[in-house]
Scaffold this motif. Structure first.
Motif, short mmCIF file in Angstrom:
data_model
loop_
_atom_site.label_atom_id
_atom_site.label_comp_id
_atom_site.label_asym_id
_atom_site.label_seq_id
_atom_site.Cartn_x
_atom_site.Cartn_y
_atom_site.Cartn_z
N LYS A 80 0.79 -1.22 0.00
CA LYS A 80 0.00 0.00 0.00
C LYS A 80 0.83 1.28 0.00
CE LYS A 80 -3.89 -2.18 2.33
NZ LYS A 80 -4.91 -2.14 1.30
N ARG A 89 2.42 2.59 2.35
CA ARG A 89 1.96 3.34 3.53
C ARG A 89 2.99 3.28 4.66
NH1 ARG A 89 -3.80 1.61 4.13
NH2 ARG A 89 -3.93 2.85 2.22
N MET A 90 3.68 2.16 4.82
CA MET A 90 4.57 1.98 5.96
C MET A 90 6.02 1.69 5.53
SD MET A 90 2.41 2.31 8.45
CE MET A 90 0.68 2.10 8.79
N ALA A 133 -3.49 1.57 -2.82
CA ALA A 133 -2.22 2.09 -2.29
C ALA A 133 -2.27 3.61 -2.17
CB ALA A 133 -1.07 1.68 -3.22
N ASP A 134 -1.58 4.12 -1.15
CA ASP A 134 -1.48 5.58 -0.98
C ASP A 134 -0.78 6.20 -2.18
OD1 ASP A 134 -2.66 5.11 1.45
OD2 ASP A 134 -1.03 5.96 2.66
N ASP A 162 5.21 -7.31 6.83
CA ASP A 162 4.26 -6.20 7.03
C ASP A 162 3.75 -6.21 8.47
OD1 ASP A 162 2.54 -4.12 6.67
OD2 ASP A 162 1.10 -5.23 5.45
N ASN A 209 4.83 -0.04 11.76
CA ASN A 209 4.31 1.27 11.40
C ASN A 209 5.41 2.05 10.68
OD1 ASN A 209 1.69 1.08 12.54
ND2 ASN A 209 2.58 1.38 14.56
N ALA A 210 5.03 3.09 9.97
CA ALA A 210 6.02 3.93 9.27
C ALA A 210 7.00 4.50 10.29
CB ALA A 210 5.31 5.05 8.52
#
Length: 110
Positions: free
Chosen positions: A14, A16-17, A43-44, A89, A92-93
């Protein structure tokens, strides 16, 4: 005069992270230009063919993403170095554990 800086594209599901964290770390740790994208429809930052064309190296986070990348962008991968970083996965980012793991796995890009 040609460009000297390698371009690395980080890919996850995604964007995202994991891949944004890797793209943020790579310029300082590896001295490369970096970008990121995701393979999922939601996905972002959805991965584009232009991004793949831009990259010298494409680094996916998981083996399953490697197959998906090849299915979706196979012709654009010709002549590219493709590496799996084996980053699960579960972070977090910018998570310290993710940063530590990516820093170790970046050796696969060397």
């Amino acid at each position: 005069m040609g460009r000297q800086t390698e371009r690395v594209l980080f890919v996850c599901g995604k964007a995202r992270m994991r891949s944004p964290t890797a793209a943020a770390l790579a310029p300082d740790l590896l001295g490369v230009e970096a970008d990121c994208g995701g393979l999922s429809r939601d996905a972002d930052v959805p991965l584009s063919a232009d991004q793949v064309d831009w990259a010298d190296t494409v680094a996916v986070m998981e083996r399953s993403q490697l197959a998906r990348l090849k299915r979706q962008f196979g012709p654009h991968l010709k002549g590219k170095r493709v590496v799996c970083l084996d980053v699960p996965d579960r972070f977090n980012a910018m998570d310290p554990g993710l940063i530590a793991l990516l820093t170790r796995q970046f050796s696969r890009l060397g």
